[in-house]
Design a protein around this motif. Sequence first.
Motif, PDB file in Angstrom:
ATOM      1  N   LYS A 125      -7.708 -15.959   7.292  1.00 35.33           N
ATOM      2  CA  LYS A 125      -6.934 -17.204   7.245  1.00 35.33           C
ATOM      3  C   LYS A 125      -5.570 -16.969   6.597  1.00 35.33           C
ATOM      4  N   ILE A 126      -5.559 -16.178   5.535  1.00 32.60           N
ATOM      5  CA  ILE A 126      -4.321 -15.896   4.818  1.00 32.60           C
ATOM      6  C   ILE A 126      -3.385 -15.038   5.668  1.00 32.60           C
ATOM      7  N   ALA A 127      -3.980 -14.236   6.570  1.00 33.92           N
ATOM      8  CA  ALA A 127      -3.202 -13.358   7.449  1.00 33.92           C
ATOM      9  C   ALA A 127      -2.962 -14.006   8.812  1.00 33.92           C
ATOM     10  N   TYR A 128      -2.818 -15.320   8.822  1.00 31.53           N
ATOM     11  CA  TYR A 128      -2.444 -16.073  10.022  1.00 31.53           C
ATOM     12  C   TYR A 128      -3.406 -15.841  11.187  1.00 31.53           C
ATOM     13  N   ASN A 129      -4.691 -15.732  10.820  1.00 35.52           N
ATOM     14  CA  ASN A 129      -5.782 -15.679  11.804  1.00 35.52           C
ATOM     15  C   ASN A 129      -5.746 -14.461  12.717  1.00 35.52           C
ATOM     16  N   GLN A 130      -5.258 -13.351  12.236  1.00 36.31           N
ATOM     17  CA  GLN A 130      -5.241 -12.124  13.043  1.00 36.31           C
ATOM     18  C   GLN A 130      -6.643 -11.500  13.048  1.00 36.31           C
ATOM     19  N   GLU A 131      -7.201 -11.337  14.233  1.00 34.98           N
ATOM     20  CA  GLU A 131      -8.615 -10.982  14.353  1.00 34.98           C
ATOM     21  C   GLU A 131      -8.964  -9.609  13.785  1.00 34.98           C
ATOM     22  N   PHE A 150      -9.433   8.193  12.762  1.00 37.44           N
ATOM     23  CA  PHE A 150      -9.487   6.741  12.592  1.00 37.44           C
ATOM     24  C   PHE A 150      -8.186   6.087  13.051  1.00 37.44           C
ATOM     25  N   ALA A 151      -8.288   4.824  13.365  1.00 39.74           N
ATOM     26  CA  ALA A 151      -7.120   4.029  13.741  1.00 39.74           C
ATOM     27  C   ALA A 151      -6.701   3.155  12.562  1.00 39.74           C
ATOM     28  N   THR A 152      -5.408   2.848  12.507  1.00 43.86           N
ATOM     29  CA  THR A 152      -4.892   1.980  11.453  1.00 43.86           C
ATOM     30  C   THR A 152      -3.846   1.031  12.029  1.00 43.86           C
ATOM     31  N   GLY A 153      -3.534   0.023  11.247  1.00 37.30           N
ATOM     32  CA  GLY A 153      -2.462  -0.889  11.625  1.00 37.30           C
ATOM     33  C   GLY A 153      -1.896  -1.558  10.386  1.00 37.30           C
ATOM     34  N   PRO A 154      -0.616  -1.341  10.083  1.00 33.67           N
ATOM     35  CA  PRO A 154      -0.008  -2.008   8.928  1.00 33.67           C
ATOM     36  C   PRO A 154       0.314  -3.460   9.260  1.00 33.67           C
ATOM     37  N   MET A 155       0.103  -4.336   8.294  1.00 32.08           N
ATOM     38  CA  MET A 155       0.311  -5.759   8.512  1.00 32.08           C
ATOM     39  C   MET A 155       1.107  -6.343   7.350  1.00 32.08           C
ATOM     40  N   GLY A 156       2.341  -6.755   7.660  1.00 37.78           N
ATOM     41  CA  GLY A 156       3.144  -7.447   6.664  1.00 37.78           C
ATOM     42  C   GLY A 156       3.031  -8.950   6.809  1.00 37.78           C
ATOM     43  N   GLY A 157       2.412  -9.394   7.904  1.00 39.62           N
ATOM     44  CA  GLY A 157       2.319 -10.814   8.209  1.00 39.62           C
ATOM     45  C   GLY A 157       1.133 -11.482   7.547  1.00 39.62           C
ATOM     46  N   PHE A 158       1.298 -11.836   6.285  1.00 42.80           N
ATOM     47  CA  PHE A 158       0.276 -12.613   5.580  1.00 42.80           C
ATOM     48  C   PHE A 158       0.953 -13.363   4.445  1.00 42.80           C
ATOM     49  N   ASP A 159       0.307 -14.428   4.000  1.00 40.32           N
ATOM     50  CA  ASP A 159       0.874 -15.266   2.953  1.00 40.32           C
ATOM     51  C   ASP A 159       0.605 -14.614   1.597  1.00 40.32           C
ATOM     52  N   PHE A 168      -2.507 -15.013  -0.996  1.00 40.25           N
ATOM     53  CA  PHE A 168      -3.305 -13.810  -1.235  1.00 40.25           C
ATOM     54  C   PHE A 168      -3.514 -13.605  -2.735  1.00 40.25           C
ATOM     55  N   ALA A 169      -2.430 -13.663  -3.492  1.00 40.63           N
ATOM     56  CA  ALA A 169      -2.521 -13.439  -4.941  1.00 40.63           C
ATOM     57  C   ALA A 169      -3.403 -14.486  -5.602  1.00 40.63           C
ATOM     58  N   GLN A 170      -3.315 -15.723  -5.127  1.00 36.35           N
ATOM     59  CA  GLN A 170      -4.125 -16.794  -5.701  1.00 36.35           C
ATOM     60  C   GLN A 170      -5.592 -16.631  -5.351  1.00 36.35           C
ATOM     61  N   ARG A 171      -5.879 -16.392  -4.081  1.00 37.14           N
ATOM     62  CA  ARG A 171      -7.276 -16.329  -3.632  1.00 37.14           C
ATOM     63  C   ARG A 171      -8.026 -15.142  -4.225  1.00 37.14           C
ATOM     64  N   PHE A 172      -7.346 -14.016  -4.360  1.00 37.76           N
ATOM     65  CA  PHE A 172      -8.037 -12.819  -4.824  1.00 37.76           C
ATOM     66  C   PHE A 172      -7.711 -12.482  -6.281  1.00 37.76           C
ATOM     67  N   ARG A 221       0.864  -8.779 -13.045  1.00 47.02           N
ATOM     68  CA  ARG A 221       1.396  -7.408 -13.083  1.00 47.02           C
ATOM     69  C   ARG A 221       1.579  -6.842 -11.667  1.00 47.02           C
ATOM     70  N   TYR A 222       0.742  -7.282 -10.726  1.00 45.12           N
ATOM     71  CA  TYR A 222       0.732  -6.709  -9.386  1.00 45.12           C
ATOM     72  C   TYR A 222       1.212  -7.716  -8.344  1.00 45.12           C
ATOM     73  N   PHE A 223       1.683  -7.215  -7.222  1.00 42.04           N
ATOM     74  CA  PHE A 223       2.113  -8.080  -6.126  1.00 42.04           C
ATOM     75  C   PHE A 223       1.754  -7.408  -4.801  1.00 42.04           C
ATOM     76  N   PRO A 224       1.286  -8.187  -3.817  1.00 46.06           N
ATOM     77  CA  PRO A 224       0.866  -7.608  -2.537  1.00 46.06           C
ATOM     78  C   PRO A 224       2.057  -7.169  -1.698  1.00 46.06           C
ATOM     79  N   ILE A 225       1.910  -6.028  -1.060  1.00 47.18           N
ATOM     80  CA  ILE A 225       2.978  -5.464  -0.239  1.00 47.18           C
ATOM     81  C   ILE A 225       2.587  -5.412   1.240  1.00 47.18           C
ATOM     82  N   VAL A 226       1.454  -4.796   1.535  1.00 50.26           N
ATOM     83  CA  VAL A 226       1.054  -4.620   2.933  1.00 50.26           C
ATOM     84  C   VAL A 226      -0.464  -4.544   3.019  1.00 50.26           C
ATOM     85  N   LEU A 227      -1.001  -4.996   4.154  1.00 46.35           N
ATOM     86  CA  LEU A 227      -2.405  -4.794   4.495  1.00 46.35           C
ATOM     87  C   LEU A 227      -2.478  -3.707   5.552  1.00 46.35           C
ATOM     88  N   ILE A 228      -3.477  -2.841   5.442  1.00 46.62           N
ATOM     89  CA  ILE A 228      -3.671  -1.790   6.447  1.00 46.62           C
ATOM     90  C   ILE A 228      -5.095  -1.895   6.982  1.00 46.62           C
TER      91      ILE A 228
END
Length: 205
Positions: free
Chosen positions: A64-70, A152-161, A165-169, A174-181
């Motif tokens: 949901k936080i990543a704009y519903n990317q499956e 293995f396959a990967t995919g970087p994802m900058g498209g998320f709120d 993210f910081a609130q939910r998890f 001290r830390y801030f989210p940069i990218v999902l892989i």
Amino acid sequence: MSETISTLIKERRSVRKYDPDFTIERKEILEMLEQATRAPSTSNLQPWEFLVFLDAEERKDLRKIAYNQEQIETASAVIAVLGDKEFYNNIDPVYDSMSEAGFVDDASKAVLVGNAHKAYPHAPEESRKNMATFDSGLVAMQFMLIAKERGFATGPMGGFDKVQFAQRFDISDRYFPIVLITLGKENAPAYSTTRIAIEEKVKFI
């Protein structure tokens, strides 16, 4: 036989379709992350942290936080790369470890530690975030190539709120989210891309 780095770079694609039944052991993910953190960093202070999402329920919220990317749910794992704004807290542990390993003598260590303590704790937060973002990007790219080498396959994802993210998890300030892989087994070919001619992007001076 291991593929050459040139081949890995040419063949790596950002994958969006994954086999949802494929799993990767935690031990192997840790091995890949350990290798990835051999990437260079600001004064070797390693301003990164990782959250590895395996749990299905947690990933429902992440989707949901990543704009519903499956691919958030179909990949074997999702690696969240976080930047460390307070990486100066690593100064003493890092240089103590280097000294114990025999990589620096006492005099060199004293200079390095002194310079780091002068520079980083007092640097503007925005500067520290920029350093952490740059260094974490190096780790992220290295991780994706290591994963490709292992099949293995990967995919970087900058498209998320990032705020959500910081609130939910419960990410500390001290830390801030940069990218999902996303990480897993490719279930459909990723499309190929082109690049602007290098001659248009390079000037020799």
